[in-house]
Design a protein around this motif. Structure first.
Motif, PDB file in Angstrom:
ATOM      1  N   VAL A  42     -40.741   9.641   8.496  1.00 42.77           N
ATOM      2  CA  VAL A  42     -41.438   9.776   6.630  1.00 42.77           C
ATOM      3  C   VAL A  42     -43.329   9.400   6.786  1.00 42.77           C
ATOM      4  N   TRP A  43     -42.699   9.851   5.767  1.00 47.83           N
ATOM      5  CA  TRP A  43     -44.194   9.238   5.951  1.00 47.83           C
ATOM      6  C   TRP A  43     -44.755   9.052   3.663  1.00 47.83           C
ATOM      7  N   ARG A  44     -45.399   9.368   2.876  1.00 46.27           N
ATOM      8  CA  ARG A  44     -45.528   9.400   1.515  1.00 46.27           C
ATOM      9  C   ARG A  44     -47.030  10.077   1.434  1.00 46.27           C
ATOM     10  N   VAL A  45     -46.843  11.060   1.052  1.00 42.96           N
ATOM     11  CA  VAL A  45     -47.404  11.927   0.544  1.00 42.96           C
ATOM     12  C   VAL A  45     -48.287  11.793  -0.571  1.00 42.96           C
ATOM     13  N   PRO A  46     -49.707  11.842  -0.504  1.00 45.23           N
ATOM     14  CA  PRO A  46     -50.546  11.169  -1.579  1.00 45.23           C
ATOM     15  C   PRO A  46     -50.610  12.172  -2.772  1.00 45.23           C
ATOM     16  N   ASP A  47     -50.685  11.476  -3.659  1.00 48.53           N
ATOM     17  CA  ASP A  47     -50.738  12.015  -5.256  1.00 48.53           C
ATOM     18  C   ASP A  47     -51.243  11.609  -5.957  1.00 48.53           C
ATOM     19  N   GLU A  48     -52.134  12.085  -6.825  1.00 43.26           N
ATOM     20  CA  GLU A  48     -52.985  11.355  -7.643  1.00 43.26           C
ATOM     21  C   GLU A  48     -52.552  10.997  -9.152  1.00 43.26           C
ATOM     22  N   SER A  49     -51.427  11.488  -9.284  1.00 38.83           N
ATOM     23  CA  SER A  49     -50.831  11.180 -10.639  1.00 38.83           C
ATOM     24  C   SER A  49     -49.809  10.123 -10.865  1.00 38.83           C
ATOM     25  N   GLY A  50     -49.482  10.091  -9.023  1.00 42.96           N
ATOM     26  CA  GLY A  50     -47.936   8.797  -9.178  1.00 42.96           C
ATOM     27  C   GLY A  50     -47.106   9.216  -8.930  1.00 42.96           C
ATOM     28  N   ILE A  51     -46.815  10.359  -8.340  1.00 46.21           N
ATOM     29  CA  ILE A  51     -45.700  10.539  -7.688  1.00 46.21           C
ATOM     30  C   ILE A  51     -45.195  10.162  -6.836  1.00 46.21           C
ATOM     31  N   VAL A  52     -43.705   9.934  -6.258  1.00 48.27           N
ATOM     32  CA  VAL A  52     -44.012   9.719  -4.782  1.00 48.27           C
ATOM     33  C   VAL A  52     -42.868  10.727  -4.366  1.00 48.27           C
ATOM     34  N   ILE A  53     -44.073  11.655  -3.128  1.00 45.66           N
ATOM     35  CA  ILE A  53     -43.494  12.552  -2.499  1.00 45.66           C
ATOM     36  C   ILE A  53     -43.377  11.783  -1.020  1.00 45.66           C
ATOM     37  N   GLU A  54     -42.066  11.442  -0.767  1.00 48.94           N
ATOM     38  CA  GLU A  54     -41.642  11.497   0.602  1.00 48.94           C
ATOM     39  C   GLU A  54     -41.787  12.631   1.031  1.00 48.94           C
ATOM     40  N   GLY A  55     -42.735  12.940   3.005  1.00 57.19           N
ATOM     41  CA  GLY A  55     -42.296  13.628   3.477  1.00 57.19           C
ATOM     42  C   GLY A  55     -41.702  13.658   5.032  1.00 57.19           C
ATOM     43  N   SER A  56     -41.225  14.552   5.775  1.00 56.38           N
ATOM     44  CA  SER A  56     -40.668  14.746   6.742  1.00 56.38           C
ATOM     45  C   SER A  56     -40.498  15.130   6.976  1.00 56.38           C
ATOM     46  N   ASP A  57     -40.422  15.202   9.349  1.00 51.26           N
ATOM     47  CA  ASP A  57     -40.487  16.819   9.484  1.00 51.26           C
ATOM     48  C   ASP A  57     -38.733  17.364   9.481  1.00 51.26           C
ATOM     49  N   TRP A  58     -38.636  18.494   9.830  1.00 53.36           N
ATOM     50  CA  TRP A  58     -37.000  18.723   9.388  1.00 53.36           C
ATOM     51  C   TRP A  58     -36.745  20.207  10.742  1.00 53.36           C
ATOM     52  N   SER A  59     -35.593  19.975  10.889  1.00 54.32           N
ATOM     53  CA  SER A  59     -35.245  20.860  12.049  1.00 54.32           C
ATOM     54  C   SER A  59     -34.253  22.318  11.193  1.00 54.32           C
ATOM     55  N   GLU A  60     -34.107  23.127  11.944  1.00 53.54           N
ATOM     56  CA  GLU A  60     -33.406  24.406  11.723  1.00 53.54           C
ATOM     57  C   GLU A  60     -32.042  24.138  12.357  1.00 53.54           C
ATOM     58  N   GLU A  61     -31.830  23.161  13.562  1.00 51.70           N
ATOM     59  CA  GLU A  61     -30.854  23.225  13.105  1.00 51.70           C
ATOM     60  C   GLU A  61     -29.516  21.916  12.067  1.00 51.70           C
ATOM     61  N   GLY A  62     -30.658  21.353  11.520  1.00 50.30           N
ATOM     62  CA  GLY A  62     -29.502  20.699  10.062  1.00 50.30           C
ATOM     63  C   GLY A  62     -29.149  19.315  10.864  1.00 50.30           C
ATOM     64  N   THR A  63     -27.906  18.760   9.995  1.00 50.87           N
ATOM     65  CA  THR A  63     -27.661  17.507  10.493  1.00 50.87           C
ATOM     66  C   THR A  63     -26.117  17.548  11.847  1.00 50.87           C
ATOM     67  N   LEU A  64     -26.062  16.653  12.140  1.00 52.99           N
ATOM     68  CA  LEU A  64     -24.741  16.087  12.555  1.00 52.99           C
ATOM     69  C   LEU A  64     -23.670  17.047  11.916  1.00 52.99           C
ATOM     70  N   ARG A  65     -23.734  16.353  10.727  1.00 51.91           N
ATOM     71  CA  ARG A  65     -22.353  17.378   9.363  1.00 51.91           C
ATOM     72  C   ARG A  65     -22.605  18.948   9.842  1.00 51.91           C
ATOM     73  N   ASP A  66     -23.471  19.707   9.905  1.00 51.97           N
ATOM     74  CA  ASP A  66     -23.679  20.551  10.238  1.00 51.97           C
ATOM     75  C   ASP A  66     -23.426  21.543  11.694  1.00 51.97           C
ATOM     76  N   LEU A  67     -23.676  20.563  12.158  1.00 56.60           N
ATOM     77  CA  LEU A  67     -23.071  21.371  13.384  1.00 56.60           C
ATOM     78  C   LEU A  67     -22.196  20.719  14.225  1.00 56.60           C
ATOM     79  N   LEU A  68     -20.914  20.158  13.557  1.00 58.87           N
ATOM     80  CA  LEU A  68     -19.562  19.688  13.741  1.00 58.87           C
ATOM     81  C   LEU A  68     -19.198  21.093  12.716  1.00 58.87           C
ATOM     82  N   ASN A  69     -19.445  20.987  11.229  1.00 54.87           N
ATOM     83  CA  ASN A  69     -19.316  22.068  11.041  1.00 54.87           C
ATOM     84  C   ASN A  69     -19.172  24.358  11.520  1.00 54.87           C
ATOM     85  N   ARG A  70     -20.154  23.787  12.185  1.00 61.63           N
ATOM     86  CA  ARG A  70     -20.405  25.227  12.995  1.00 61.63           C
ATOM     87  C   ARG A  70     -19.267  25.507  13.960  1.00 61.63           C
ATOM     88  N   ARG A  71     -18.772  24.448  14.533  1.00 64.93           N
ATOM     89  CA  ARG A  71     -18.442  24.666  15.747  1.00 64.93           C
ATOM     90  C   ARG A  71     -16.550  24.874  15.681  1.00 64.93           C
TER      91      ARG A  71
END
Length: 172
Positions: A42-71
């Protein structure tokens, strides 16, 4: 993926500050651990207005919950053990830095090319200078689910076993 913790006038100041604290907690925890193949970056995305924006990678696989729900059937033993080993590796790195995740559950494990990545350290418990630091200090405020160790709600001191309880429930 971006999680925006808003500074909008439509959001109550107390709620706005809580969102910002949770973002800072995640950013601090992950930066303390450093680069790890089983922890979502995760990383902080710079923003001049003071809004905290957290960036991260994502995956089309989704979460472990998504994996379990699809099976329609349970994961085979080797796949399940590979996922559990990855989660344990992430927790080992976290615990080495005196971080207790407190929210280890399938919804907080992103799957990337079959590799589990622990995410959402916003509720984590940090040991700093002989004191515990957390965004949510009142255990009654923590969402209750079957994955959360009972001692988290008792207000007692926590240790690594609280996270390991959650891993046991996931494996089960």
């Amino acid at each position: 993926r971006f999680r925006i913790f808003t500074d909008s006038p439509d959001v109550e100041p107390q709620k706005r500050e809580r969102y910002a604290q949770r973002a800072r907690n995640t950013l601090d925890a992950v930066s303390k651990i450093g680069d790890h193949s089983n922890i979502l970056k995760v990383w902080r995305v710079p923003d001049e207005s003071g809004i905290v924006i957290e960036g991260s990678d994502w995956s089309e696989e989704g979460t472990l919950r998504d994996l379990l729900n699809r099976r329609d059937e349970l994961l085979d033993l080797e796949t399940a053990l590979q996922i559990i080993r990855g989660i344990l590796a992430a927790l080992d790195a976290s615990h080495h830095e005196d971080l207790i995740h407190r929210a280890v559950k399938p919804e907080n494990i992103l799957m990337v090319n079959g590799t589990p990545k622990l995410m959402n350290y916003d509720l984590s418990y940090h040991l700093e200078e002989d004191r515990h630091v957390t965004v949510i200090s009142d255990p009654e405020s923590i969402p209750r689910d079957a994955y959360t160790a009972p001692e988290i709600f008792s207000g007692k001191d926590l240790d690594e076993s609280s996270d390991l309880f959650s891993v046991g429930v996931i494996l089960y």
